[in-house]
Scaffold this active site. Sequence first.
Site, PDB file in Angstrom:
ATOM      1  N   GLN A 194     -23.494  34.995 -49.497  1.00 33.73           N
ATOM      2  CA  GLN A 194     -23.560  36.335 -50.068  1.00 33.73           C
ATOM      3  C   GLN A 194     -23.161  36.278 -51.544  1.00 33.73           C
ATOM      4  O   GLN A 194     -22.015  35.956 -51.862  1.00 33.73           O
ATOM      5  CB  GLN A 194     -22.587  37.220 -49.290  1.00 33.73           C
ATOM      6  CG  GLN A 194     -22.521  38.646 -49.743  1.00 33.73           C
ATOM      7  CD  GLN A 194     -21.347  39.363 -49.070  1.00 33.73           C
ATOM      8  OE1 GLN A 194     -20.371  38.744 -48.667  1.00 33.73           O
ATOM      9  NE2 GLN A 194     -21.437  40.673 -48.959  1.00 33.73           N
TER      10      GLN A 194
ATOM     11  N   SER B  50     -19.799  39.420 -55.334  1.00 34.06           N
ATOM     12  CA  SER B  50     -18.684  39.522 -56.287  1.00 34.06           C
ATOM     13  C   SER B  50     -18.937  38.679 -57.521  1.00 34.06           C
ATOM     14  O   SER B  50     -19.601  37.645 -57.467  1.00 34.06           O
ATOM     15  CB  SER B  50     -17.387  39.032 -55.638  1.00 34.06           C
ATOM     16  OG  SER B  50     -16.998  39.894 -54.615  1.00 34.06           O
TER      17      SER B  50
ATOM     18  N   SER C 268     -18.342  32.157 -49.910  1.00 35.01           N
ATOM     19  CA  SER C 268     -18.133  31.277 -48.762  1.00 35.01           C
ATOM     20  C   SER C 268     -19.458  30.668 -48.355  1.00 35.01           C
ATOM     21  O   SER C 268     -20.498  31.338 -48.396  1.00 35.01           O
ATOM     22  CB  SER C 268     -17.554  32.060 -47.588  1.00 35.01           C
ATOM     23  OG  SER C 268     -16.310  32.608 -47.938  1.00 35.01           O
TER      24      SER C 268
ATOM     25  N   GLU D 240     -20.312  43.928 -42.841  1.00 34.04           N
ATOM     26  CA  GLU D 240     -19.332  42.865 -43.090  1.00 34.04           C
ATOM     27  C   GLU D 240     -17.972  43.263 -42.538  1.00 34.04           C
ATOM     28  O   GLU D 240     -17.282  42.480 -41.907  1.00 34.04           O
ATOM     29  CB  GLU D 240     -19.226  42.604 -44.598  1.00 34.04           C
ATOM     30  CG  GLU D 240     -18.153  41.577 -44.948  1.00 34.04           C
ATOM     31  CD  GLU D 240     -18.160  41.164 -46.407  1.00 34.04           C
ATOM     32  OE1 GLU D 240     -18.603  41.953 -47.247  1.00 34.04           O
ATOM     33  OE2 GLU D 240     -17.714  40.041 -46.692  1.00 34.04           O
TER      34      GLU D 240
ATOM     35  N   GLU E   3      -6.827  48.081 -50.205  1.00 38.77           N
ATOM     36  CA  GLU E   3      -6.646  49.269 -51.051  1.00 38.77           C
ATOM     37  C   GLU E   3      -7.961  50.045 -51.163  1.00 38.77           C
ATOM     38  O   GLU E   3      -7.972  51.282 -51.068  1.00 38.77           O
ATOM     39  CB  GLU E   3      -6.144  48.848 -52.436  1.00 38.77           C
ATOM     40  CG  GLU E   3      -4.695  48.358 -52.448  1.00 38.77           C
ATOM     41  CD  GLU E   3      -4.487  47.016 -51.749  1.00 38.77           C
ATOM     42  OE1 GLU E   3      -5.422  46.189 -51.740  1.00 38.77           O
ATOM     43  OE2 GLU E   3      -3.396  46.797 -51.202  1.00 38.77           O
TER      44      GLU E   3
END
Lengths: 370, 395
Positions: free
Chosen positions: B114, B117, B149, B232, B365
């Site tokens: 994926q 980010s 990953s 996910e 968060e």
Amino acid sequence: MNLLYSEVEDDLRAAVRDVLADHCPPGAVPARVEGGEPYDRGLWRVLAADLGVAGLLVPEKLGGQGATAREVAVVMEELGGAVAPVPFLGSAVLATTALLGCATGEPAVADLLGRLAAGTETAALAVSLASAPGAPFPAAVRADADGRLTGVVTAVADAAAAGVLVVPATGPHGSGLYAVAAADAAVEPFVSLDLTRPLSDVRLAAAPARLLPAGDAAAALDAALLTGAGLLASEQLGVAQWCLDETVRYLGQRHQFGRVVGGFQSLKHRLADLWLEVVSARAAARAAADALAGDGRDAGVEVRVAQAYVSGVAVHAAEEGVQLHGGIGMTWEHPLHLYLKRAKADEIALGTPGRHRAALGALVGLPAVG
Amino acid sequence: MAEHPTPTPEDLRSRTRTLLEEPRPTPLDFLRARFDAGLAWVHFPEGLGGLGAPRALQAVVDAELAAAGAPDNDPRRIGIGLGMAAPTILRYGTAEQKERFLRPLWTGEEVWCQLFSEPGAGSDLAGLRTRAVRDGDDWVVDGQKVWTSSAHNARWAILIARTDPDVPKHQGITYFVCDMTDPGVEVRPLRQITGEAEFNEVFLTGVRIPDAHRLGAVGDGWRVAQATLMNERVAIGGLALPREGGMIAPVAKTWRERPELRTAELHDRLLGLWVEAEVTRLGAERVRQQMAAGAPGPEGSGLKLAFARLNQRVSGFEVELLGEDGLRYGDWTMVRPEKVDFYGRDAGYRYLRAKGNSIEGGTSEILRNIIAERVLGLPSEPRTDKDVAWKDLPR
């Protein structure tokens, strides 16, 4: 294991909620509990007799609804969410389950169950509300050779609303459960932390009593305490859900610093964490109710898990509710304190979280030191 | 395709037995046959590894296969493909894309990763700066991705990139399938606190992606990515575990086998954690039951939050319980593992790896923001960047 709600259970919830909305809005409860009439007898009559919730656990052939702990749990959620001052736990759960563990074919047992199911009689189980399942059979009351009972039982829930007391006592023939007319006992209400579930000390002085035939009275009593503890988790869930909903609602409309208070991230995160606790509590309470409704094989573990977890969630939700409401949460006028008091009393009722954790250790093979 | 009645559990049992009857030379042959029989993921459509059956019925197939000792597709090696890429392709992919990608994804022949980010776009994922520029039938991609990953094993990646810098950040993103064997893809291991490199940095330099590998409309990538992210979080937090499974299992084992470690204080905390593990398991089971009943509730949003908290508390307890042995660590050697492994190796590894559970797939968060805003209906965080063209944002 079914952790969801069935359509029948949803319908039952809606019916109970309608009755409570009509008879028992939370804002009206503080005035009632100080009015010298702590129980709402009118509400109890509608719930018990008209709606039939008092007889949910009683088989149809004995005049009840033949439902299971799953349906009773839904009623407990709603009564908890309204902190409704009715003797449902004492009569329809604890006393009724104890009687169902007796010889239900015997007239003495069947008649009483029939009256309880019909809502024409209310009973209380004469044990301390702080009793936990798995405790030794209580030694507080003796039965003499004539079947008369003498002794004192402290902190009995819902005794003040009961016409009949189901009393565990030890006599010449061993442990037994006895039916005593409340009029033949001294039922002495004391000032209770939980305003909406008044407690009483019960004094018996050679009170006339009727032995309820039972194969194993101790097992009947323990099953009642286990069922009560498991279903109490659903009441605690109802308390927690109300506190969360009400706090979210309030913080969504309260303005300070020119902003809606509920938009501050520190408060949003606290409420998100509380929401997650309530979601988890729902899964735990449903698992306990489902286990009690089934063959009961797994009920010992799931009831302890639910009690060990949901007790803390209810207390936390009520405490967060008081804090996040600010000053208004400290007032007598706002109903939040009734939920805090119920949550804190429920933490002790039918076993503290620590006691349930200790019992769980023995059940799942995680022994203590030594 | 003709309408078929929904299969019953008995149908599925009989189909599974039929599948098992014919001998297959290799595990891969068996997995391909299982996919073609619609028994891979029964809730997928016919022809794509499923039968259009309720998701809950997968358990019937899995139980038959487990009883027969049939080979599986090693889900931990291909978790990103199964949990994130597949549901997104199913929902937004073209018929050709579904046909091409889903079968080798499920059998494990092709590993997925994926590419979301970036160094400058973590929690603020929509601020990403990897660019994709149209060139004929292709897109040309330049940028840098991080925390990827399995990139070192992957054949394909799901990728989001900026295709229009002149509109606000959420509107200028497009979603692609990226070929990890393209010469412009460079994968470098990123060593993590456990000592090993489960994840990577990925540098994209002039990577060419055919427009046929675009997933969803141009500029609609944020919406498509939401589907991936929701899946996910459920995939990480919603793992089906038996009672006393997962992180609590090795702790309970140590407690039973090593009475000399026990103290009264540890006992009460152990049972508190055991209760939390059971409640978290029941919560995930309840979400699965809701999904199987076709009535998903908001509870799914909390799964990963609960899972991260539990894993961190339990693994921290385990190291403490071990006392002197908690001072040892298995191996700090830099390796590039084949699978994502939350529970493996030793207590020290579990403790350190669990720190990632509250960061990967959306930090705790951000998840609390999502719950507060979308479930509880509380006001959104102030968004100064919402209506500003991405290229004009302060940096």
